[in-house]
Scaffold this motif. Structure first.
Motif, PDB file in Angstrom:
ATOM      1  N   SER A  16       0.830  -1.215   0.000  1.00  0.00           N
ATOM      2  CA  SER A  16       0.000   0.000   0.000  1.00  0.00           C
ATOM      3  C   SER A  16       0.860   1.258   0.000  1.00  0.00           C
ATOM      4  CB  SER A  16      -0.932   0.000   1.212  1.00  0.00           C
ATOM      5  OG  SER A  16      -1.809  -1.114   1.176  1.00  0.00           O
ATOM      6  N   LEU A  17       1.963   1.227   0.740  1.00  0.00           N
ATOM      7  CA  LEU A  17       2.863   2.385   0.780  1.00  0.00           C
ATOM      8  C   LEU A  17       3.526   2.615  -0.574  1.00  0.00           C
ATOM      9  CD1 LEU A  17       4.534   1.989   4.296  1.00  0.00           C
ATOM     10  CD2 LEU A  17       2.876   3.717   3.582  1.00  0.00           C
ATOM     11  N   GLU A  18       3.876   1.528  -1.250  1.00  0.00           N
ATOM     12  CA  GLU A  18       4.458   1.663  -2.587  1.00  0.00           C
ATOM     13  C   GLU A  18       3.441   2.253  -3.562  1.00  0.00           C
ATOM     14  OE1 GLU A  18       7.410  -1.353  -4.150  1.00  0.00           O
ATOM     15  OE2 GLU A  18       6.468  -2.541  -2.571  1.00  0.00           O
ATOM     16  N   LEU A  19       2.200   1.811  -3.458  1.00  0.00           N
ATOM     17  CA  LEU A  19       1.144   2.355  -4.309  1.00  0.00           C
ATOM     18  C   LEU A  19       0.945   3.840  -4.023  1.00  0.00           C
ATOM     19  CD1 LEU A  19      -1.219   2.174  -6.289  1.00  0.00           C
ATOM     20  CD2 LEU A  19      -2.636   1.300  -4.407  1.00  0.00           C
ATOM     21  N   LEU A  20       0.928   4.193  -2.747  1.00  0.00           N
ATOM     22  CA  LEU A  20       0.776   5.598  -2.364  1.00  0.00           C
ATOM     23  C   LEU A  20       1.935   6.434  -2.901  1.00  0.00           C
ATOM     24  CD1 LEU A  20      -0.733   7.766  -0.740  1.00  0.00           C
ATOM     25  CD2 LEU A  20       0.614   7.088   1.258  1.00  0.00           C
ATOM     26  N   PHE A  21       3.141   5.896  -2.817  1.00  0.00           N
ATOM     27  CA  PHE A  21       4.314   6.616  -3.308  1.00  0.00           C
ATOM     28  C   PHE A  21       4.215   6.864  -4.812  1.00  0.00           C
ATOM     29  CE2 PHE A  21       8.531   6.699  -5.219  1.00  0.00           C
ATOM     30  CZ  PHE A  21       9.186   7.640  -4.444  1.00  0.00           C
ATOM     31  N   SER A  22       3.741   5.869  -5.561  1.00  0.00           N
ATOM     32  CA  SER A  22       3.642   6.002  -7.015  1.00  0.00           C
ATOM     33  C   SER A  22       2.669   7.099  -7.429  1.00  0.00           C
ATOM     34  CB  SER A  22       3.211   4.665  -7.642  1.00  0.00           C
ATOM     35  OG  SER A  22       1.842   4.391  -7.374  1.00  0.00           O
ATOM     36  N   LEU A  23       1.738   7.420  -6.555  1.00  0.00           N
ATOM     37  CA  LEU A  23       0.797   8.512  -6.819  1.00  0.00           C
ATOM     38  C   LEU A  23       1.296   9.832  -6.243  1.00  0.00           C
ATOM     39  CD1 LEU A  23      -2.519   6.630  -5.985  1.00  0.00           C
ATOM     40  CD2 LEU A  23      -1.891   7.525  -8.226  1.00  0.00           C
ATOM     41  N   CYS A 129       5.852   6.410 -13.635  1.00  0.00           N
ATOM     42  CA  CYS A 129       5.994   6.000 -12.238  1.00  0.00           C
ATOM     43  C   CYS A 129       4.779   5.212 -11.780  1.00  0.00           C
ATOM     44  CB  CYS A 129       6.202   7.231 -11.356  1.00  0.00           C
ATOM     45  SG  CYS A 129       6.332   6.881  -9.591  1.00  0.00           S
ATOM     46  N   PHE A 130       3.598   5.732 -12.094  1.00  0.00           N
ATOM     47  CA  PHE A 130       2.381   5.039 -11.663  1.00  0.00           C
ATOM     48  C   PHE A 130       2.169   3.746 -12.444  1.00  0.00           C
ATOM     49  CE2 PHE A 130      -2.205   4.236 -12.190  1.00  0.00           C
ATOM     50  CZ  PHE A 130      -2.510   3.904 -10.875  1.00  0.00           C
ATOM     51  N   SER A 131       2.416   3.770 -13.751  1.00  0.00           N
ATOM     52  CA  SER A 131       2.145   2.580 -14.562  1.00  0.00           C
ATOM     53  C   SER A 131       3.100   1.434 -14.224  1.00  0.00           C
ATOM     54  CB  SER A 131       2.239   2.920 -16.058  1.00  0.00           C
ATOM     55  OG  SER A 131       3.549   3.306 -16.414  1.00  0.00           O
ATOM     56  N   VAL A 132       4.352   1.763 -13.892  1.00  0.00           N
ATOM     57  CA  VAL A 132       5.326   0.715 -13.571  1.00  0.00           C
ATOM     58  C   VAL A 132       5.183   0.241 -12.125  1.00  0.00           C
ATOM     59  CG1 VAL A 132       7.787   0.196 -13.323  1.00  0.00           C
ATOM     60  CG2 VAL A 132       6.971   1.466 -15.319  1.00  0.00           C
ATOM     61  N   LEU A 133       5.161   1.188 -11.194  1.00  0.00           N
ATOM     62  CA  LEU A 133       5.112   0.818  -9.779  1.00  0.00           C
ATOM     63  C   LEU A 133       3.690   0.701  -9.276  1.00  0.00           C
ATOM     64  CD1 LEU A 133       6.700   0.276  -7.183  1.00  0.00           C
ATOM     65  CD2 LEU A 133       6.680   2.742  -6.735  1.00  0.00           C
ATOM     66  N   GLY A 134       2.870   1.698  -9.528  1.00  0.00           N
ATOM     67  CA  GLY A 134       1.513   1.713  -8.985  1.00  0.00           C
ATOM     68  C   GLY A 134       0.649   0.572  -9.505  1.00  0.00           C
ATOM     69  N   MET A 135       0.648   0.366 -10.812  1.00  0.00           N
ATOM     70  CA  MET A 135      -0.174  -0.708 -11.380  1.00  0.00           C
ATOM     71  C   MET A 135       0.293  -2.076 -10.905  1.00  0.00           C
ATOM     72  SD  MET A 135      -2.568   0.756 -12.985  1.00  0.00           S
ATOM     73  CE  MET A 135      -3.285  -0.660 -13.833  1.00  0.00           C
ATOM     74  N   THR A 136       1.600  -2.224 -10.742  1.00  0.00           N
ATOM     75  CA  THR A 136       2.125  -3.494 -10.215  1.00  0.00           C
ATOM     76  C   THR A 136       1.634  -3.724  -8.792  1.00  0.00           C
ATOM     77  OG1 THR A 136       4.109  -3.303 -11.580  1.00  0.00           O
ATOM     78  CG2 THR A 136       4.221  -4.803  -9.701  1.00  0.00           C
ATOM     79  N   MET A 137       1.622  -2.670  -7.987  1.00  0.00           N
ATOM     80  CA  MET A 137       1.168  -2.810  -6.607  1.00  0.00           C
ATOM     81  C   MET A 137      -0.335  -3.103  -6.543  1.00  0.00           C
ATOM     82  SD  MET A 137       3.830  -2.707  -4.871  1.00  0.00           S
ATOM     83  CE  MET A 137       4.743  -3.300  -6.306  1.00  0.00           C
ATOM     84  N   ILE A 138      -1.102  -2.497  -7.435  1.00  0.00           N
ATOM     85  CA  ILE A 138      -2.539  -2.796  -7.478  1.00  0.00           C
ATOM     86  C   ILE A 138      -2.750  -4.268  -7.802  1.00  0.00           C
ATOM     87  CG2 ILE A 138      -4.668  -2.393  -8.773  1.00  0.00           C
ATOM     88  CD1 ILE A 138      -3.824   0.535  -9.037  1.00  0.00           C
ATOM     89  N   SER A 139      -2.026  -4.768  -8.790  1.00  0.00           N
ATOM     90  CA  SER A 139      -2.129  -6.184  -9.159  1.00  0.00           C
ATOM     91  C   SER A 139      -1.714  -7.084  -8.005  1.00  0.00           C
ATOM     92  CB  SER A 139      -1.244  -6.454 -10.388  1.00  0.00           C
ATOM     93  OG  SER A 139      -1.231  -7.829 -10.710  1.00  0.00           O
ATOM     94  N   ASN A 140      -0.608  -6.730  -7.341  1.00  0.00           N
ATOM     95  CA  ASN A 140      -0.148  -7.533  -6.197  1.00  0.00           C
ATOM     96  C   ASN A 140      -1.149  -7.522  -5.050  1.00  0.00           C
ATOM     97  OD1 ASN A 140       2.199  -8.197  -7.537  1.00  0.00           O
ATOM     98  ND2 ASN A 140       3.473  -6.703  -6.475  1.00  0.00           N
ATOM     99  N   LEU A 141      -1.732  -6.370  -4.783  1.00  0.00           N
ATOM    100  CA  LEU A 141      -2.715  -6.277  -3.702  1.00  0.00           C
ATOM    101  C   LEU A 141      -3.956  -7.115  -4.012  1.00  0.00           C
ATOM    102  CD1 LEU A 141      -2.440  -2.479  -2.822  1.00  0.00           C
ATOM    103  CD2 LEU A 141      -2.082  -4.377  -1.225  1.00  0.00           C
ATOM    104  N   MET A 142      -4.399  -7.082  -5.260  1.00  0.00           N
ATOM    105  CA  MET A 142      -5.569  -7.878  -5.640  1.00  0.00           C
ATOM    106  C   MET A 142      -5.285  -9.365  -5.493  1.00  0.00           C
ATOM    107  SD  MET A 142      -6.856  -5.722  -8.983  1.00  0.00           S
ATOM    108  CE  MET A 142      -8.150  -6.917  -9.385  1.00  0.00           C
ATOM    109  N   LEU A 143      -4.105  -9.796  -5.930  1.00  0.00           N
ATOM    110  CA  LEU A 143      -3.731 -11.208  -5.774  1.00  0.00           C
ATOM    111  C   LEU A 143      -3.637 -11.590  -4.303  1.00  0.00           C
ATOM    112  CD1 LEU A 143      -0.964 -11.830  -8.485  1.00  0.00           C
ATOM    113  CD2 LEU A 143      -3.213 -12.906  -8.360  1.00  0.00           C
TER     114      LEU A 143
END
Length: 283
Positions: A16-23, A129-143
């Motif tokens: 979640s922190l990584e996702l927040l950082f990407s935004l 930044c968001f597409s590489v890190l944020g989208m990856t974190m969203i996918s990881n969180l969903m999994l």
């Protein structure tokens, strides 16, 4: 993978922190720059759109045509890590730097102020930044949420037998994420965003200083960064920290070249009337 395994709350916090950082990083950078330089946000939007059209769509289509359709060509490239690194680095550099050049030549041809180069770079690098890190974190969180909610056995059972090894490896990778790895990923995105701004300044100089040679130089500089990243992807470079140190050194060295070009570019015309003391004059 035993059913008793669950993804810990600490992992969810890190993701979640990584996702927040990407935004937060691109938004904060754009807000601060907007306030400091008092420029239009249009170049930021154009930078983000150009990144999406050229890097996310067009570049992936080219990769599919080269590496996906023709088995002979793809096998030849993929079986040679150094060739794959050269191909991947050059393609990323050519596509993204050409996007900058075309946008500066057309849609931003009247935006001659040097501040617009930084704005474009923040939009381009911010979406990256968001597409590489944020989208990856969203996918990881969903999994991770799905894995914990239904249990390991049922989660793995959803996939075909040929996919179980890959999905098990993905879950193991998510569960192994720690604050140090997350900090390194955020550091990489911050460096990459700075690099996008620096390259934007160089290409802006190619257009508005009539120094076309800066455009191919930018392609080669961009290629150099992605070259080492591709070597890490193929396992030729096994230490991620080495790649990150090289990236940081690259960004610092390029800063001085970009600053030299920036100083030669004309500043943006002020939108506010100032007196000789630099105070805003009311209209």
């Amino acid at each position: 993978m035993p059913e008793t395994i669950v993804i810990s709350n600490s992992v969810f916090i890190v993701l979640s922190l990584e996702l927040l950082f990407s935004l937060a990083l691109p938004i904060a950078a754009i807000v601060v720059w907007k306030k400091k330089a008092d420029v239009s946000l249009r170049p930021c939007v154009l930078g983000a759109v150009a990144f999406f059209v050229f890097a996310v769509v067009l570049e992936q289509i080219i990769h599919f045509l080269v590496l996906g359709l023709n088995g002979t060509v793809s096998d030849f490239i993929l079986s040679r890590p150094w060739l794959y690194a050269v191909y991947g680095g050059f393609m990323a550099g050519f596509i993204e730097e050409s996007a900058r050049f075309l946008v500066f030549k057309t849609m931003m041809r009247d935006n001659v102020g040097r501040e617009n180069a930084v704005s474009y770079g923040l939009g381009h690098g911010g979406l990256e930044c968001f597409s590489v890190l944020g989208m990856t974190m969203i996918s990881n969180l969903m999994l991770a949420v799905m894995f914990n909610s239904i249990g390991a056995e049922e989660f793995i059972a959803q996939y075909a037998p040929g996919q179980t090894a890959a999905i098990s490896e993905a879950i193991a990778g998510i569960n192994a994420i720690d604050p140090a790895a997350a900090a390194l990923a955020c550091f990489e995105r911050a460096c990459s965003m700075a690099l996008q701004v620096e390259l934007s300044i160089l290409v802006f100089g190619a257009v508005h200083l009539n120094k076309f040679w800066l455009y191919p130089v930018s392609i080669l500089l961009h290629m150099g960064v992605d070259f080492f990243a591709a070597l890490y992807q193929t396992g030729t470079l096994s230490a991620l920290w080495v790649v990150e140190v090289l990236l940081a050194a690259y960004v610092v060295a390029l800063f001085f070249a970009a600053r030299a070009v920036y100083k030669k570019l004309p500043p943006e015309a002020p939108t506010k009337m100032l007196d000789h003391f630099g105070r805003v004059v009311s209209g």
